[in-house]
Design a protein around this motif. Structure first.
Motif, mmCIF file in Angstrom:
data_model
loop_
_atom_site.group_PDB
_atom_site.id
_atom_site.type_symbol
_atom_site.label_atom_id
_atom_site.label_comp_id
_atom_site.label_asym_id
_atom_site.label_seq_id
_atom_site.Cartn_x
_atom_site.Cartn_y
_atom_site.Cartn_z
ATOM 1 N N TYR A 191 -8.625 -0.650 -6.585
ATOM 2 C CA TYR A 191 -7.432 -0.045 -6.005
ATOM 3 C C TYR A 191 -6.194 -0.899 -6.277
ATOM 4 O O TYR A 191 -5.127 -0.403 -6.605
ATOM 5 N N THR A 192 -6.351 -2.240 -6.152
ATOM 6 C CA THR A 192 -5.234 -3.139 -6.420
ATOM 7 C C THR A 192 -4.790 -3.012 -7.875
ATOM 8 O O THR A 192 -3.590 -2.975 -8.169
ATOM 9 N N ARG A 193 -5.771 -2.924 -8.773
ATOM 10 C CA ARG A 193 -5.472 -2.774 -10.204
ATOM 11 C C ARG A 193 -4.691 -1.477 -10.446
ATOM 12 O O ARG A 193 -3.706 -1.458 -11.171
ATOM 13 N N LEU A 232 5.708 -3.433 -5.097
ATOM 14 C CA LEU A 232 5.087 -4.718 -5.440
ATOM 15 C C LEU A 232 6.115 -5.723 -5.922
ATOM 16 O O LEU A 232 5.975 -6.927 -5.716
ATOM 17 N N VAL A 241 -6.889 -9.731 -10.157
ATOM 18 C CA VAL A 241 -7.289 -9.143 -8.878
ATOM 19 C C VAL A 241 -8.694 -8.586 -9.008
ATOM 20 O O VAL A 241 -9.165 -8.310 -10.118
ATOM 21 N N LEU A 273 -1.335 -11.491 -8.469
ATOM 22 C CA LEU A 273 -0.737 -10.177 -8.749
ATOM 23 C C LEU A 273 -0.012 -10.227 -10.086
ATOM 24 O O LEU A 273 -0.070 -9.313 -10.895
ATOM 25 N N GLN A 291 -5.340 0.314 1.925
ATOM 26 C CA GLN A 291 -5.621 1.691 1.536
ATOM 27 C C GLN A 291 -6.291 2.390 2.709
ATOM 28 O O GLN A 291 -7.295 1.911 3.227
ATOM 29 N N GLY A 346 0.861 -1.179 0.000
ATOM 30 C CA GLY A 346 0.000 0.000 0.000
ATOM 31 C C GLY A 346 0.894 1.223 0.000
ATOM 32 O O GLY A 346 2.101 1.120 0.178
ATOM 33 N N GLN A 378 -10.145 -5.926 -6.913
ATOM 34 C CA GLN A 378 -10.432 -4.557 -6.493
ATOM 35 C C GLN A 378 -9.784 -3.519 -7.411
ATOM 36 O O GLN A 378 -8.654 -3.694 -7.880
ATOM 37 N N GLU A 381 -7.941 -5.970 -0.162
ATOM 38 C CA GLU A 381 -8.110 -7.388 -0.471
ATOM 39 C C GLU A 381 -6.829 -8.148 -0.169
ATOM 40 O O GLU A 381 -5.748 -7.568 -0.101
ATOM 41 N N VAL A 439 -3.460 -5.952 0.399
ATOM 42 C CA VAL A 439 -3.361 -4.624 -0.186
ATOM 43 C C VAL A 439 -4.103 -3.661 0.738
ATOM 44 O O VAL A 439 -5.272 -3.892 1.065
#
Lengths: 253, 317
Positions: A240-242, A204, A236, A231, A218, A43, A238, A224, A216
Protein backbone atom coordinates in the motif's frame (compact mmCIF):
# COMPACT_ATOMS: atom_id res chain seq x y z
CA UNK A 1 19.59 6.26 24.12
CA UNK A 2 16.77 7.54 26.31
CA UNK A 3 14.87 10.21 24.47
CA UNK A 4 11.54 10.57 26.26
CA UNK A 5 8.46 10.37 24.13
CA UNK A 6 6.23 13.41 23.80
CA UNK A 7 3.32 11.32 22.59
CA UNK A 8 2.63 7.64 22.91
CA UNK A 9 -0.42 5.99 21.40
CA UNK A 10 -1.08 2.33 22.01
CA UNK A 11 -3.93 0.25 20.61
CA UNK A 12 -6.03 3.33 19.93
CA UNK A 13 -9.46 2.51 18.55
CA UNK A 14 -11.87 5.34 17.76
CA UNK A 15 -15.45 4.74 16.73
CA UNK A 16 -18.50 6.72 15.74
CA UNK A 17 -22.09 5.67 16.29
CA UNK A 18 -23.14 2.82 18.53
CA UNK A 19 -24.69 -0.63 18.32
CA UNK A 20 -25.20 -1.82 14.77
CA UNK A 21 -24.37 1.63 13.42
CA UNK A 22 -20.95 1.67 15.03
CA UNK A 23 -18.08 2.15 12.63
CA UNK A 24 -14.47 2.09 13.67
CA UNK A 25 -12.61 5.03 12.18
CA UNK A 26 -9.31 4.01 13.75
CA UNK A 27 -8.36 0.43 14.57
CA UNK A 28 -5.69 -0.39 17.15
CA UNK A 29 -3.27 2.30 16.10
CA UNK A 30 0.11 2.32 17.84
CA UNK A 31 2.90 4.85 17.41
CA UNK A 32 5.09 7.20 19.41
CA UNK A 33 6.66 10.58 18.78
CA UNK A 34 9.92 11.56 20.44
CA UNK A 35 10.22 14.91 22.16
CA UNK A 36 11.11 17.50 19.56
CA UNK A 37 10.28 15.05 16.80
CA UNK A 38 7.98 15.53 13.88
CA UNK A 39 5.64 12.74 12.97
CA UNK A 40 3.42 12.45 9.95
CA UNK A 41 0.16 10.61 9.47
CA UNK A 42 -0.45 9.93 5.79
CA UNK A 43 -3.15 8.13 3.90
CA UNK A 44 -6.09 8.85 1.68
CA UNK A 45 -9.32 10.56 2.73
CA UNK A 46 -11.24 8.57 5.32
CA UNK A 47 -8.25 6.53 6.42
CA UNK A 48 -8.65 7.81 9.99
CA UNK A 49 -5.61 10.04 10.18
CA UNK A 50 -7.46 13.21 11.24
CA UNK A 51 -9.50 11.18 13.70
CA UNK A 52 -6.33 10.15 15.56
CA UNK A 53 -5.41 13.82 15.89
CA UNK A 54 -8.86 14.75 17.14
CA UNK A 55 -8.80 11.91 19.64
CA UNK A 56 -5.49 13.16 21.05
CA UNK A 57 -6.90 16.70 21.22
CA UNK A 58 -9.92 15.45 23.16
CA UNK A 59 -12.46 16.30 20.47
CA UNK A 60 -13.75 12.74 20.08
CA UNK A 61 -15.06 11.13 23.26
CA UNK A 62 -15.50 7.58 21.93
CA UNK A 63 -12.14 5.82 22.02
CA UNK A 64 -10.34 3.00 23.75
CA UNK A 65 -6.69 2.15 24.19
CA UNK A 66 -3.93 4.23 25.74
CA UNK A 67 -2.70 7.70 24.96
CA UNK A 68 0.12 9.37 26.85
CA UNK A 69 1.28 12.93 26.42
CA UNK A 70 4.57 13.95 28.06
CA UNK A 71 4.38 10.92 30.34
CA UNK A 72 0.83 11.63 31.49
CA UNK A 73 -1.89 9.17 30.52
CA UNK A 74 -4.95 10.82 29.00
CA UNK A 75 -8.48 10.21 30.28
CA UNK A 76 -11.89 11.06 28.87
CA UNK A 77 -11.54 14.72 29.80
CA UNK A 78 -8.63 17.00 29.10
CA UNK A 79 -7.39 19.33 31.80
CA UNK A 80 -6.56 22.99 31.10
CA UNK A 81 -2.95 21.99 31.71
CA UNK A 82 -3.21 19.60 28.74
CA UNK A 83 -4.27 22.39 26.40
CA UNK A 84 -1.46 24.53 27.74
CA UNK A 85 0.90 21.83 26.43
CA UNK A 86 -0.91 20.63 23.32
CA UNK A 87 -2.55 22.83 20.69
CA UNK A 88 -4.10 22.10 17.34
CA UNK A 89 -4.11 23.80 13.93
CA UNK A 90 -7.07 22.99 11.75
CA UNK A 91 -7.29 22.27 8.05
CA UNK A 92 -9.67 25.00 6.97
CA UNK A 93 -8.47 28.50 7.86
CA UNK A 94 -11.81 29.88 6.65
CA UNK A 95 -13.89 27.88 9.09
CA UNK A 96 -11.61 27.52 12.05
CA UNK A 97 -11.35 31.18 13.01
CA UNK A 98 -14.12 32.77 15.02
CA UNK A 99 -15.85 35.04 12.47
CA UNK A 100 -16.68 37.75 14.99
CA UNK A 101 -13.36 38.11 16.75
CA UNK A 102 -10.46 40.30 15.71
CA UNK A 103 -7.02 38.71 15.52
CA UNK A 104 -6.26 40.53 18.77
CA UNK A 105 -9.27 38.97 20.53
CA UNK A 106 -8.52 35.48 19.18
CA UNK A 107 -4.98 35.61 20.52
CA UNK A 108 -5.64 37.40 23.80
CA UNK A 109 -8.48 35.01 24.62
CA UNK A 110 -6.17 32.03 24.15
CA UNK A 111 -3.54 33.66 26.36
CA UNK A 112 -5.97 34.66 29.10
CA UNK A 113 -7.43 31.17 29.08
CA UNK A 114 -4.03 29.80 30.07
CA UNK A 115 -3.21 32.49 32.57
CA UNK A 116 -0.48 34.28 30.64
CA UNK A 117 0.34 37.88 31.48
CA UNK A 118 1.91 40.72 29.54
CA UNK A 119 -0.53 39.91 26.75
CA UNK A 120 -0.06 43.10 24.77
CA UNK A 121 3.64 42.54 24.20
CA UNK A 122 3.18 38.83 23.62
CA UNK A 123 0.63 39.39 20.85
CA UNK A 124 2.90 41.83 19.06
CA UNK A 125 5.80 39.37 19.19
CA UNK A 126 3.67 36.41 18.20
CA UNK A 127 2.36 38.23 15.13
CA UNK A 128 5.94 39.04 14.14
CA UNK A 129 6.90 35.41 14.67
CA UNK A 130 4.25 34.11 12.27
CA UNK A 131 5.20 36.74 9.72
CA UNK A 132 2.12 38.94 9.94
CA UNK A 133 3.24 42.09 11.69
CA UNK A 134 1.17 44.20 14.04
CA UNK A 135 -0.77 45.79 11.18
CA UNK A 136 -3.01 42.73 11.18
CA UNK A 137 -3.76 42.89 14.85
CA UNK A 138 -7.20 44.46 14.73
CA UNK A 139 -8.49 42.84 11.57
CA UNK A 140 -11.31 40.35 11.33
CA UNK A 141 -10.84 36.95 9.63
CA UNK A 142 -12.97 37.96 6.65
CA UNK A 143 -10.50 40.74 5.93
CA UNK A 144 -7.59 38.29 5.54
CA UNK A 145 -6.43 35.94 2.78
CA UNK A 146 -6.29 32.19 3.27
CA UNK A 147 -2.57 32.17 3.99
CA UNK A 148 -2.88 35.06 6.42
CA UNK A 149 -5.71 33.28 8.19
CA UNK A 150 -3.67 30.13 8.55
CA UNK A 151 -0.87 32.24 10.05
CA UNK A 152 -3.38 33.58 12.54
CA UNK A 153 -4.54 30.02 13.29
CA UNK A 154 -0.91 29.02 13.89
CA UNK A 155 -0.40 32.06 16.10
CA UNK A 156 -3.50 31.11 18.06
CA UNK A 157 -2.16 27.61 18.56
CA UNK A 158 1.19 29.03 19.69
CA UNK A 159 -0.39 31.60 22.00
CA UNK A 160 -0.42 29.40 25.14
CA UNK A 161 3.23 28.53 24.36
CA UNK A 162 2.59 24.80 23.92
CA UNK A 163 5.25 22.14 23.48
CA UNK A 164 3.26 20.01 21.03
CA UNK A 165 1.34 21.08 17.93
CA UNK A 166 -1.24 18.85 16.26
CA UNK A 167 -1.46 19.92 12.62
CA UNK A 168 -4.50 18.75 10.70
CA UNK A 169 -3.68 19.20 7.00
CA UNK A 170 -2.49 22.74 7.72
CA UNK A 171 -1.77 23.57 4.08
CA UNK A 172 -4.24 21.59 2.01
CA UNK A 173 -6.77 24.45 1.75
CA UNK A 174 -4.14 26.87 0.44
CA UNK A 175 -2.60 27.76 -2.93
CA UNK A 176 0.62 25.93 -3.76
CA UNK A 177 2.81 29.03 -3.36
CA UNK A 178 1.20 29.85 -0.03
CA UNK A 179 1.56 26.21 1.04
CA UNK A 180 5.33 26.49 0.76
CA UNK A 181 5.37 29.67 2.86
CA UNK A 182 3.32 28.07 5.62
CA UNK A 183 5.45 24.90 5.57
CA UNK A 184 8.63 26.95 5.88
CA UNK A 185 7.05 28.94 8.69
CA UNK A 186 6.15 25.73 10.51
CA UNK A 187 9.67 24.38 10.05
CA UNK A 188 11.19 27.62 11.39
CA UNK A 189 8.85 27.75 14.36
CA UNK A 190 9.63 24.19 15.27
CA UNK A 191 13.35 24.88 15.28
CA UNK A 192 13.04 28.13 17.25
CA UNK A 193 10.65 26.83 19.86
CA UNK A 194 11.74 23.17 20.04
CA UNK A 195 8.21 22.00 19.26
CA UNK A 196 6.96 18.49 18.70
CA UNK A 197 4.71 18.10 15.65
CA UNK A 198 2.14 15.52 14.72
CA UNK A 199 0.95 16.34 11.25
CA UNK A 200 -1.80 14.83 9.18
CA UNK A 201 -1.51 15.09 5.42
CA UNK A 202 -2.51 13.24 2.31
CA UNK A 203 0.42 14.88 0.57
CA UNK A 204 3.64 12.84 0.83
CA UNK A 205 5.64 15.85 -0.32
CA UNK A 206 4.41 17.92 2.61
CA UNK A 207 5.19 15.14 5.05
CA UNK A 208 8.62 14.67 3.50
CA UNK A 209 9.33 18.35 3.93
CA UNK A 210 8.34 18.62 7.57
CA UNK A 211 8.54 15.20 9.20
CA UNK A 212 11.18 12.65 10.12
CA UNK A 213 8.88 9.68 10.51
CA UNK A 214 5.41 8.90 9.29
CA UNK A 215 2.68 6.34 9.77
CA UNK A 216 0.95 5.19 6.60
CA UNK A 217 -2.73 4.59 7.17
CA UNK A 218 -5.35 2.64 5.25
CA UNK A 219 -8.95 2.12 6.32
CA UNK A 220 -8.32 3.00 9.94
CA UNK A 221 -5.23 0.90 10.37
CA UNK A 222 -1.58 1.88 10.46
CA UNK A 223 -0.05 -0.13 7.62
CA UNK A 224 3.51 0.71 8.50
CA UNK A 225 5.65 3.32 10.21
CA UNK A 226 8.46 4.55 7.99
CA UNK A 227 11.23 7.10 8.10
CA UNK A 228 11.07 9.91 5.58
CA UNK A 229 14.45 8.70 4.36
CA UNK A 230 12.99 5.36 3.36
CA UNK A 231 10.07 7.13 1.68
CA UNK A 232 12.59 9.05 -0.41
CA UNK A 233 14.60 6.00 -1.38
CA UNK A 234 11.55 3.80 -1.84
CA UNK A 235 12.77 1.34 0.80
CA UNK A 236 9.29 0.55 2.10
CA UNK A 237 7.90 -2.85 2.91
CA UNK A 238 4.15 -2.63 2.33
CA UNK A 239 2.40 -2.74 -1.03
CA UNK A 240 0.00 0.00 0.00
CA UNK A 241 2.86 2.38 0.85
CA UNK A 242 4.47 1.61 -2.51
CA UNK A 243 1.17 2.29 -4.21
CA UNK A 244 0.82 5.60 -2.37
CA UNK A 245 4.38 6.58 -3.30
CA UNK A 246 3.85 5.67 -6.94
CA UNK A 247 0.71 7.77 -7.20
CA UNK A 248 2.44 10.69 -5.47
CA UNK A 249 5.29 10.53 -7.96
CA UNK A 250 2.87 10.19 -10.85
CA UNK A 251 0.89 13.25 -9.78
CA UNK A 252 4.12 15.24 -9.34
CA UNK A 253 4.96 14.64 -12.99
CA UNK B 1 -21.08 53.45 12.68
CA UNK B 2 -22.56 56.96 12.86
CA UNK B 3 -22.47 57.41 9.08
CA UNK B 4 -24.09 54.00 8.70
CA UNK B 5 -26.85 55.06 11.06
CA UNK B 6 -27.38 58.34 9.21
CA UNK B 7 -27.44 56.62 5.84
CA UNK B 8 -29.99 54.10 7.07
CA UNK B 9 -32.12 56.88 8.52
CA UNK B 10 -32.09 58.77 5.20
CA UNK B 11 -33.02 55.57 3.35
CA UNK B 12 -36.10 55.32 5.53
CA UNK B 13 -37.57 58.47 3.97
CA UNK B 14 -38.37 57.05 0.48
CA UNK B 15 -39.65 53.87 2.11
CA UNK B 16 -41.93 55.90 4.36
CA UNK B 17 -43.13 57.89 1.35
CA UNK B 18 -43.91 54.70 -0.55
CA UNK B 19 -45.73 53.30 2.45
CA UNK B 20 -47.86 56.43 2.76
CA UNK B 21 -48.79 56.39 -0.95
CA UNK B 22 -49.76 52.72 -0.79
CA UNK B 23 -51.78 53.24 2.41
CA UNK B 24 -53.60 56.11 0.81
CA UNK B 25 -54.31 54.34 -2.48
CA UNK B 26 -55.21 50.95 -1.00
CA UNK B 27 -58.10 52.49 0.78
CA UNK B 28 -59.14 54.58 -2.23
CA UNK B 29 -59.31 51.67 -4.63
CA UNK B 30 -61.24 49.48 -2.23
CA UNK B 31 -64.87 49.13 -3.31
CA UNK B 32 -67.60 50.89 -1.37
CA UNK B 33 -68.33 54.49 -0.51
CA UNK B 34 -67.55 55.57 3.02
CA UNK B 35 -70.45 58.01 2.98
CA UNK B 36 -73.05 55.28 2.69
CA UNK B 37 -72.11 54.23 6.17
CA UNK B 38 -72.93 57.53 7.82
CA UNK B 39 -75.58 59.10 5.54
CA UNK B 40 -79.21 58.17 5.94
CA UNK B 41 -80.43 55.96 3.14
CA UNK B 42 -82.79 58.64 1.83
CA UNK B 43 -80.19 61.45 1.69
CA UNK B 44 -80.49 63.63 -1.41
CA UNK B 45 -77.74 64.01 -4.00
CA UNK B 46 -77.05 67.57 -2.75
CA UNK B 47 -76.68 66.39 0.79
CA UNK B 48 -74.30 63.66 -0.36
CA UNK B 49 -72.11 66.02 -2.36
CA UNK B 50 -72.09 68.52 0.51
CA UNK B 51 -70.85 65.78 2.82
CA UNK B 52 -68.33 64.69 0.22
CA UNK B 53 -67.00 68.25 0.02
CA UNK B 54 -66.87 68.49 3.81
CA UNK B 55 -64.54 65.46 3.94
CA UNK B 56 -62.61 66.62 0.86
CA UNK B 57 -63.63 63.51 -1.07
CA UNK B 58 -64.70 65.54 -4.14
CA UNK B 59 -61.17 66.65 -5.01
CA UNK B 60 -58.86 64.71 -7.38
CA UNK B 61 -56.75 61.97 -5.78
CA UNK B 62 -53.33 63.69 -5.88
CA UNK B 63 -54.83 66.76 -4.21
CA UNK B 64 -56.49 64.58 -1.60
CA UNK B 65 -53.15 62.88 -0.99
CA UNK B 66 -51.33 66.22 -0.71
CA UNK B 67 -53.87 67.51 1.81
CA UNK B 68 -53.75 64.22 3.74
CA UNK B 69 -49.96 64.11 3.91
CA UNK B 70 -49.80 67.85 4.69
CA UNK B 71 -52.08 67.39 7.67
CA UNK B 72 -50.26 64.21 8.60
CA UNK B 73 -46.90 65.85 9.10
CA UNK B 74 -48.63 68.30 11.44
CA UNK B 75 -49.91 65.37 13.45
CA UNK B 76 -53.45 65.67 12.12
CA UNK B 77 -54.72 62.39 10.69
CA UNK B 78 -58.25 63.65 10.15
CA UNK B 79 -61.42 62.73 11.97
CA UNK B 80 -63.00 59.33 12.12
CA UNK B 81 -66.08 59.23 9.91
CA UNK B 82 -67.85 56.84 12.26
CA UNK B 83 -67.18 58.47 15.63
CA UNK B 84 -66.09 61.98 14.68
CA UNK B 85 -63.11 61.73 17.06
CA UNK B 86 -59.59 62.62 15.87
CA UNK B 87 -57.96 59.61 14.19
CA UNK B 88 -54.58 60.31 15.81
CA UNK B 89 -55.97 59.91 19.32
CA UNK B 90 -57.83 56.72 18.41
CA UNK B 91 -54.87 55.17 16.61
CA UNK B 92 -52.27 55.96 19.22
CA UNK B 93 -54.47 54.76 22.05
CA UNK B 94 -55.05 51.50 20.17
CA UNK B 95 -51.41 51.13 19.10
CA UNK B 96 -50.33 51.53 22.72
CA UNK B 97 -52.61 48.68 23.71
CA UNK B 98 -51.40 46.55 20.81
CA UNK B 99 -47.80 47.30 21.66
CA UNK B 100 -48.45 46.24 25.22
CA UNK B 101 -49.94 42.98 24.00
CA UNK B 102 -47.20 42.39 21.42
CA UNK B 103 -44.36 43.09 23.82
CA UNK B 104 -45.95 40.90 26.48
CA UNK B 105 -46.26 38.07 23.97
CA UNK B 106 -42.65 38.64 22.92
CA UNK B 107 -41.48 38.60 26.54
CA UNK B 108 -43.17 35.22 26.91
CA UNK B 109 -42.22 33.81 23.51
CA UNK B 110 -38.61 34.86 22.91
CA UNK B 111 -36.92 33.43 26.03
CA UNK B 112 -38.89 30.19 25.72
CA UNK B 113 -38.19 29.96 21.99
CA UNK B 114 -34.48 30.68 22.45
CA UNK B 115 -34.17 28.18 25.28
CA UNK B 116 -36.00 25.40 23.43
CA UNK B 117 -34.13 26.11 20.21
CA UNK B 118 -30.74 26.03 21.90
CA UNK B 119 -31.62 22.82 23.68
CA UNK B 120 -32.70 21.17 20.43
CA UNK B 121 -29.66 22.46 18.53
CA UNK B 122 -27.30 21.19 21.20
CA UNK B 123 -28.94 17.78 21.64
CA UNK B 124 -29.48 17.31 17.96
CA UNK B 125 -31.17 14.17 16.64
CA UNK B 126 -32.01 12.69 20.00
CA UNK B 127 -35.37 12.74 21.78
CA UNK B 128 -34.93 16.26 23.19
CA UNK B 129 -34.51 17.63 19.68
CA UNK B 130 -37.53 15.69 18.40
CA UNK B 131 -39.71 16.83 21.30
CA UNK B 132 -38.79 20.49 20.74
CA UNK B 133 -39.35 20.16 17.00
CA UNK B 134 -42.78 18.65 17.64
CA UNK B 135 -43.69 21.47 20.02
CA UNK B 136 -42.51 24.17 17.62
CA UNK B 137 -44.28 22.67 14.61
CA UNK B 138 -47.45 22.44 16.69
CA UNK B 139 -46.98 26.05 17.79
CA UNK B 140 -46.61 27.31 14.24
CA UNK B 141 -49.42 25.16 12.86
CA UNK B 142 -52.18 25.58 15.43
CA UNK B 143 -54.52 28.41 14.38
CA UNK B 144 -54.06 30.81 17.27
CA UNK B 145 -57.58 32.26 17.16
CA UNK B 146 -58.87 28.71 17.72
CA UNK B 147 -56.39 28.21 20.53
CA UNK B 148 -57.56 31.52 22.01
CA UNK B 149 -61.14 30.31 22.06
CA UNK B 150 -60.08 27.00 23.61
CA UNK B 151 -58.13 28.83 26.33
CA UNK B 152 -61.15 31.04 27.00
CA UNK B 153 -63.33 27.95 27.39
CA UNK B 154 -60.86 26.35 29.80
CA UNK B 155 -59.64 29.27 31.89
CA UNK B 156 -62.58 31.67 31.74
CA UNK B 157 -65.67 29.58 31.29
CA UNK B 158 -64.82 26.32 33.07
CA UNK B 159 -62.26 27.35 35.66
CA UNK B 160 -63.25 31.01 35.92
CA UNK B 161 -59.65 32.04 36.69
CA UNK B 162 -59.10 34.72 34.09
CA UNK B 163 -61.31 37.22 32.27
CA UNK B 164 -61.96 36.56 28.62
CA UNK B 165 -62.57 40.03 27.25
CA UNK B 166 -61.26 43.57 27.18
CA UNK B 167 -58.20 45.22 28.63
CA UNK B 168 -59.57 45.99 32.06
CA UNK B 169 -62.52 45.56 34.39
CA UNK B 170 -65.85 46.73 33.00
CA UNK B 171 -64.53 46.80 29.45
CA UNK B 172 -62.33 49.84 30.10
CA UNK B 173 -59.61 50.45 27.54
CA UNK B 174 -57.48 52.58 29.85
CA UNK B 175 -54.51 50.45 30.79
CA UNK B 176 -53.14 50.50 34.33
CA UNK B 177 -50.32 48.50 35.87
CA UNK B 178 -52.27 46.58 38.44
CA UNK B 179 -53.43 43.01 38.82
CA UNK B 180 -57.03 43.85 37.88
CA UNK B 181 -55.82 44.95 34.46
CA UNK B 182 -52.95 42.54 34.06
CA UNK B 183 -55.28 39.56 34.49
CA UNK B 184 -56.85 40.62 31.22
CA UNK B 185 -53.50 40.53 29.45
CA UNK B 186 -52.56 36.95 30.31
CA UNK B 187 -54.78 34.93 27.97
CA UNK B 188 -54.31 37.03 24.82
CA UNK B 189 -50.55 37.36 25.41
CA UNK B 190 -50.11 33.63 25.90
CA UNK B 191 -52.21 32.86 22.84
CA UNK B 192 -50.27 35.32 20.74
CA UNK B 193 -46.93 33.92 21.98
CA UNK B 194 -47.51 30.41 20.64
CA UNK B 195 -46.58 31.08 17.01
CA UNK B 196 -43.39 33.05 17.71
CA UNK B 197 -42.27 30.40 20.22
CA UNK B 198 -42.33 27.89 17.38
CA UNK B 199 -40.66 30.17 14.86
CA UNK B 200 -37.91 31.37 17.23
CA UNK B 201 -37.26 27.84 18.50
CA UNK B 202 -36.86 26.50 14.96
CA UNK B 203 -34.61 29.35 13.91
CA UNK B 204 -32.37 29.09 16.96
CA UNK B 205 -32.22 25.29 16.63
CA UNK B 206 -31.00 25.55 13.04
CA UNK B 207 -28.52 28.30 13.91
CA UNK B 208 -27.09 26.58 16.98
CA UNK B 209 -26.89 23.22 15.23
CA UNK B 210 -25.11 24.80 12.29
CA UNK B 211 -22.63 26.80 14.35
CA UNK B 212 -21.83 23.88 16.66
CA UNK B 213 -20.60 21.81 13.72
CA UNK B 214 -18.29 24.53 12.45
CA UNK B 215 -14.54 24.20 12.74
CA UNK B 216 -14.04 27.28 14.86
CA UNK B 217 -16.11 25.69 17.64
CA UNK B 218 -13.80 22.66 17.53
CA UNK B 219 -10.94 25.14 17.61
CA UNK B 220 -12.38 26.76 20.73
CA UNK B 221 -12.49 23.36 22.45
CA UNK B 222 -8.97 22.58 21.23
CA UNK B 223 -7.84 25.90 22.64
CA UNK B 224 -8.80 24.52 26.04
CA UNK B 225 -12.01 26.44 26.54
CA UNK B 226 -14.70 25.12 28.86
CA UNK B 227 -18.04 23.94 27.48
CA UNK B 228 -19.93 26.88 29.02
CA UNK B 229 -17.58 29.41 27.43
CA UNK B 230 -17.82 27.71 24.05
CA UNK B 231 -21.62 27.86 24.27
CA UNK B 232 -21.36 31.56 25.04
CA UNK B 233 -19.47 32.00 21.76
CA UNK B 234 -22.09 29.96 19.91
CA UNK B 235 -24.83 32.14 21.36
CA UNK B 236 -23.05 35.30 20.30
CA UNK B 237 -22.71 33.99 16.77
CA UNK B 238 -26.36 33.03 16.61
CA UNK B 239 -27.47 36.36 18.07
CA UNK B 240 -27.41 38.47 14.91
CA UNK B 241 -29.71 36.23 12.87
CA UNK B 242 -31.91 35.36 15.83
CA UNK B 243 -32.27 39.05 16.57
CA UNK B 244 -33.48 39.86 13.07
CA UNK B 245 -36.02 37.04 13.19
CA UNK B 246 -37.27 38.24 16.56
CA UNK B 247 -37.47 41.84 15.40
CA UNK B 248 -39.64 40.86 12.45
CA UNK B 249 -41.73 38.65 14.72
CA UNK B 250 -42.37 41.62 16.98
CA UNK B 251 -43.56 43.52 13.90
CA UNK B 252 -45.90 40.67 12.98
CA UNK B 253 -47.16 40.47 16.55
CA UNK B 254 -48.05 44.13 16.45
CA UNK B 255 -49.79 44.17 13.09
CA UNK B 256 -50.90 40.58 12.86
CA UNK B 257 -52.89 40.28 16.04
CA UNK B 258 -56.21 41.27 14.43
CA UNK B 259 -57.75 37.87 15.04
CA UNK B 260 -56.51 37.58 18.60
CA UNK B 261 -57.64 41.10 19.43
CA UNK B 262 -61.04 40.29 17.97
CA UNK B 263 -61.31 37.02 19.90
CA UNK B 264 -60.42 38.72 23.17
CA UNK B 265 -62.02 42.10 22.42
CA UNK B 266 -58.63 43.67 23.09
CA UNK B 267 -58.89 47.40 22.30
CA UNK B 268 -55.80 47.43 20.11
CA UNK B 269 -54.95 48.41 16.57
CA UNK B 270 -56.16 45.14 15.09
CA UNK B 271 -59.53 45.54 16.78
CA UNK B 272 -59.66 49.16 15.60
CA UNK B 273 -58.72 48.09 12.10
CA UNK B 274 -61.44 45.48 11.81
CA UNK B 275 -64.01 47.99 13.07
CA UNK B 276 -62.76 50.59 10.61
CA UNK B 277 -63.05 48.11 7.76
CA UNK B 278 -66.63 47.14 8.57
CA UNK B 279 -67.68 50.77 9.02
CA UNK B 280 -65.80 51.91 5.90
CA UNK B 281 -64.13 54.49 8.08
CA UNK B 282 -61.57 55.73 5.53
CA UNK B 283 -59.49 58.18 7.59
CA UNK B 284 -59.29 55.78 10.50
CA UNK B 285 -58.32 52.91 8.21
CA UNK B 286 -55.62 54.95 6.49
CA UNK B 287 -54.26 56.22 9.77
CA UNK B 288 -54.12 52.81 11.43
CA UNK B 289 -52.51 51.07 8.47
CA UNK B 290 -49.99 53.86 8.11
CA UNK B 291 -48.95 53.83 11.75
CA UNK B 292 -48.62 50.02 11.74
CA UNK B 293 -46.64 50.05 8.49
CA UNK B 294 -44.31 52.76 9.75
CA UNK B 295 -43.84 50.73 12.91
CA UNK B 296 -42.73 47.81 10.78
CA UNK B 297 -40.29 50.05 8.92
CA UNK B 298 -38.89 51.32 12.21
CA UNK B 299 -38.59 47.76 13.52
CA UNK B 300 -36.61 46.77 10.44
CA UNK B 301 -34.33 49.74 10.88
CA UNK B 302 -33.65 48.87 14.51
CA UNK B 303 -32.93 45.25 13.60
CA UNK B 304 -30.54 46.25 10.81
CA UNK B 305 -28.64 48.66 13.00
CA UNK B 306 -28.47 46.20 15.88
CA UNK B 307 -27.22 43.51 13.51
CA UNK B 308 -24.50 45.74 12.14
CA UNK B 309 -23.46 46.57 15.67
CA UNK B 310 -23.17 42.89 16.59
CA UNK B 311 -21.70 41.40 13.43
CA UNK B 312 -18.46 42.89 12.10
CA UNK B 313 -18.92 41.15 8.74
CA UNK B 314 -21.83 43.43 7.86
CA UNK B 315 -20.61 46.51 6.04
CA UNK B 316 -21.20 49.60 8.10
CA UNK B 317 -20.46 52.19 5.46
Amino acid sequence: MTVSNAIEVRDLTVWFGSGTERSDAVKRATFSVAEGGSFGLVGESGSGKSTILRAIAGLVPTWSGEMTVAGEPLGRKRSPAFYKKVQMVFQDPYGSLHPRQTVDRVLSEAMQLHGLTDIDRRIARLLEDVGLGTGFRFRYPHQLSGGQRQRVAIARALAPEPKILLLDEPTSALDVSVQAEILNLLADLRRERALTYVMVSHDLGVVGHLCERAAVMQQGEIVEVVTVESLRTGAVTQDYTRHLLASAIASAR
Amino acid sequence: MLTYLLRRLILVLPVAFGVSVICFLLVQIAPGDPLTAIMPVDATAEEQSAMRAAYGLDKPLPVQYAIWIGNLVQGDMGKSIATGRPVAAEVFGAVQNSLLLAVSAAVIAFPIGIFLGFLAGYFRDIWIDRAVTAVSIAGVSVPNYWLGIVLVIIFSVNLGWLPSMGAGPGGSSEWQWNWLHMRHLILPAVTLAVVPIGIVARTVRALAGDILTQDFVQALYAKGMSRADVLRHVARNAAATALSVMGLQLGYLLGGSILIETVFNWPGSGFLLSNAIFQRDLPLLQGTILVLALFFVAMNLIVDVAQAAIDPRIQRT
